[in-house]
Scaffold this motif. Sequence first.
Motif, PDB file in Angstrom:
ATOM      1  N   PHE A 129      -5.657  -1.114   2.876  1.00 11.57           N
ATOM      2  CA  PHE A 129      -4.670  -2.196   2.878  1.00 11.57           C
ATOM      3  C   PHE A 129      -5.317  -3.574   3.034  1.00 11.57           C
ATOM      4  O   PHE A 129      -4.746  -4.580   2.624  1.00 11.57           O
ATOM      5  CB  PHE A 129      -3.627  -1.969   3.972  1.00 11.57           C
ATOM      6  CG  PHE A 129      -2.582  -0.953   3.598  1.00 11.57           C
ATOM      7  CD1 PHE A 129      -1.668  -1.229   2.594  1.00 11.57           C
ATOM      8  CD2 PHE A 129      -2.525   0.277   4.239  1.00 11.57           C
ATOM      9  CE1 PHE A 129      -0.698  -0.300   2.230  1.00 11.57           C
ATOM     10  CE2 PHE A 129      -1.562   1.216   3.889  1.00 11.57           C
ATOM     11  CZ  PHE A 129      -0.641   0.928   2.884  1.00 11.57           C
ATOM     12  N   LEU A 130      -6.494  -3.607   3.630  1.00 10.96           N
ATOM     13  CA  LEU A 130      -7.216  -4.872   3.792  1.00 10.96           C
ATOM     14  C   LEU A 130      -8.079  -5.207   2.581  1.00 10.96           C
ATOM     15  O   LEU A 130      -8.721  -6.258   2.548  1.00 10.96           O
ATOM     16  CB  LEU A 130      -8.112  -4.810   5.045  1.00 10.96           C
ATOM     17  CG  LEU A 130      -7.397  -4.889   6.394  1.00 10.96           C
ATOM     18  CD1 LEU A 130      -8.368  -4.561   7.528  1.00 10.96           C
ATOM     19  CD2 LEU A 130      -6.767  -6.259   6.604  1.00 10.96           C
ATOM     20  N   SER A 131      -8.080  -4.319   1.598  1.00 10.60           N
ATOM     21  CA  SER A 131      -8.919  -4.500   0.420  1.00 10.60           C
ATOM     22  C   SER A 131      -8.710  -5.864  -0.221  1.00 10.60           C
ATOM     23  O   SER A 131      -7.575  -6.305  -0.424  1.00 10.60           O
ATOM     24  CB  SER A 131      -8.610  -3.409  -0.609  1.00 10.60           C
ATOM     25  OG  SER A 131      -9.244  -3.679  -1.842  1.00 10.60           O
ATOM     26  N   GLY A 132      -9.821  -6.516  -0.523  1.00 10.14           N
ATOM     27  CA  GLY A 132      -9.751  -7.850  -1.113  1.00 10.14           C
ATOM     28  C   GLY A 132      -9.140  -7.869  -2.500  1.00 10.14           C
ATOM     29  O   GLY A 132      -8.625  -8.892  -2.942  1.00 10.14           O
ATOM     30  N   THR A 133      -9.186  -6.741  -3.201  1.00 12.44           N
ATOM     31  CA  THR A 133      -8.650  -6.702  -4.565  1.00 12.44           C
ATOM     32  C   THR A 133      -7.130  -6.772  -4.567  1.00 12.44           C
ATOM     33  O   THR A 133      -6.515  -7.275  -5.495  1.00 12.44           O
ATOM     34  CB  THR A 133      -9.077  -5.412  -5.285  1.00 12.44           C
ATOM     35  OG1 THR A 133      -8.598  -4.270  -4.548  1.00 12.44           O
ATOM     36  CG2 THR A 133     -10.596  -5.336  -5.385  1.00 12.44           C
ATOM     37  N   HIS A 134      -6.503  -6.242  -3.522  1.00 11.68           N
ATOM     38  CA  HIS A 134      -5.039  -6.245  -3.384  1.00 11.68           C
ATOM     39  C   HIS A 134      -4.369  -5.766  -4.666  1.00 11.68           C
ATOM     40  O   HIS A 134      -3.468  -6.393  -5.205  1.00 11.68           O
ATOM     41  CB  HIS A 134      -4.545  -7.634  -2.999  1.00 11.68           C
ATOM     42  CG  HIS A 134      -3.099  -7.639  -2.538  1.00 11.68           C
ATOM     43  ND1 HIS A 134      -2.694  -7.054  -1.364  1.00 11.68           N
ATOM     44  CD2 HIS A 134      -1.974  -8.142  -3.116  1.00 11.68           C
ATOM     45  CE1 HIS A 134      -1.380  -7.212  -1.236  1.00 11.68           C
ATOM     46  NE2 HIS A 134      -0.919  -7.863  -2.289  1.00 11.68           N
ATOM     47  N   ASN A 135      -4.834  -4.628  -5.169  1.00 15.77           N
ATOM     48  CA  ASN A 135      -4.234  -4.004  -6.342  1.00 15.77           C
ATOM     49  C   ASN A 135      -3.421  -2.810  -5.843  1.00 15.77           C
ATOM     50  O   ASN A 135      -3.981  -1.798  -5.424  1.00 15.77           O
ATOM     51  CB  ASN A 135      -5.337  -3.564  -7.311  1.00 15.77           C
ATOM     52  CG  ASN A 135      -4.789  -2.959  -8.583  1.00 15.77           C
ATOM     53  OD1 ASN A 135      -3.910  -2.100  -8.555  1.00 15.77           O
ATOM     54  ND2 ASN A 135      -5.338  -3.377  -9.716  1.00 15.77           N
ATOM     55  N   SER A 136      -2.107  -2.918  -5.890  1.00 15.81           N
ATOM     56  CA  SER A 136      -1.248  -1.885  -5.306  1.00 15.81           C
ATOM     57  C   SER A 136      -1.437  -0.529  -5.964  1.00 15.81           C
ATOM     58  O   SER A 136      -1.338   0.506  -5.306  1.00 15.81           O
ATOM     59  CB  SER A 136       0.223  -2.309  -5.390  1.00 15.81           C
ATOM     60  OG  SER A 136       0.475  -3.384  -4.518  1.00 15.81           O
ATOM     61  N   LEU A 137      -1.686  -0.522  -7.270  1.00 22.13           N
ATOM     62  CA  LEU A 137      -1.908   0.750  -7.963  1.00 22.13           C
ATOM     63  C   LEU A 137      -3.175   1.431  -7.446  1.00 22.13           C
ATOM     64  O   LEU A 137      -3.168   2.627  -7.129  1.00 22.13           O
ATOM     65  CB  LEU A 137      -2.014   0.517  -9.472  1.00 22.13           C
ATOM     66  CG  LEU A 137      -0.752   0.075 -10.211  1.00 22.13           C
ATOM     67  CD1 LEU A 137      -1.061  -0.192 -11.678  1.00 22.13           C
ATOM     68  CD2 LEU A 137       0.345   1.131 -10.096  1.00 22.13           C
ATOM     69  N   LYS A 138      -4.256   0.672  -7.348  1.00 19.34           N
ATOM     70  CA  LYS A 138      -5.513   1.238  -6.849  1.00 19.34           C
ATOM     71  C   LYS A 138      -5.385   1.629  -5.375  1.00 19.34           C
ATOM     72  O   LYS A 138      -5.935   2.649  -4.943  1.00 19.34           O
ATOM     73  CB  LYS A 138      -6.656   0.239  -7.035  1.00 19.34           C
ATOM     74  CG  LYS A 138      -7.060   0.050  -8.485  1.00 19.34           C
ATOM     75  CD  LYS A 138      -8.271  -0.868  -8.618  1.00 19.34           C
ATOM     76  CE  LYS A 138      -8.712  -0.960 -10.076  1.00 19.34           C
ATOM     77  NZ  LYS A 138      -9.918  -1.833 -10.232  1.00 19.34           N
TER      78      LYS A 138
END
Length: 240
Positions: free
Chosen positions: A155-164
């Motif tokens: 959830f903290l991922s910098g990409t913030h791609n909901s699918l991924k």
Amino acid sequence: MKNEMSPVTSVYFVTLLKAYLRGTKTRLEVLEELRGVTPVQHKDEDVHTEISRLLFKTASELNENFYQEIVAAISQATDTTPSREGVIHQLEAMLTGFITPQQLFDWATWHNEPDAEDGAGFFSDIAVDYFCTQLLPTSFGELTISHYKQALKIFLSGTHNSLKDKVALVLLSEKERQRFLFYLGDYIQGHTSPEQLDVYLLHKFGMDHHSFPYMASLSAIMHDPGKLPALLHMAAMDDD
């Protein structure tokens, strides 16, 4: 006689309830705020009371008109959905021992109750949707601290791609990782068609091969199954 001179208004309780529903305040943080701003004495059993009921109870004790005002405001609100920010806050609180895993579960799944509104279209973030409506309800007893730490990382991922992010959350389970290798392995070896792959993708991720975010990477390793573990590693957002 009600405390009509109190500076606390129904808006305060609406804001506090929204913060809990969205996840930016834990139930303990809500309790602490209530103790700090109202003269109502909270009993020990209130710690075990469902937080929205406690808020309504406290508000009504301050002013009998607050109950209807809060109900009207919340029923018309569009910002009561569990949010990514809220999931992060609740996970961090659980991992630091501020709340228990059960309290995390109670917050994340409040909308899954039989008498709650249909959740279809309720979430704007499919990763948050999956975490709250599927992952926790079906796998709560199997999740470890390591799983929760990995979920927080996702959830903290910098990409913030909901699918991924949703793919990575599904792949928290070792069983799902093995299925990933099996079904995608069959595909890249030419044993199944894209339409047959869709049966797995739709069932596990709610996506077909057109929307699956790793389809280009999968196509790049066709007939080279030895590279599939690296793709799994990337899709699961594992540490390097």
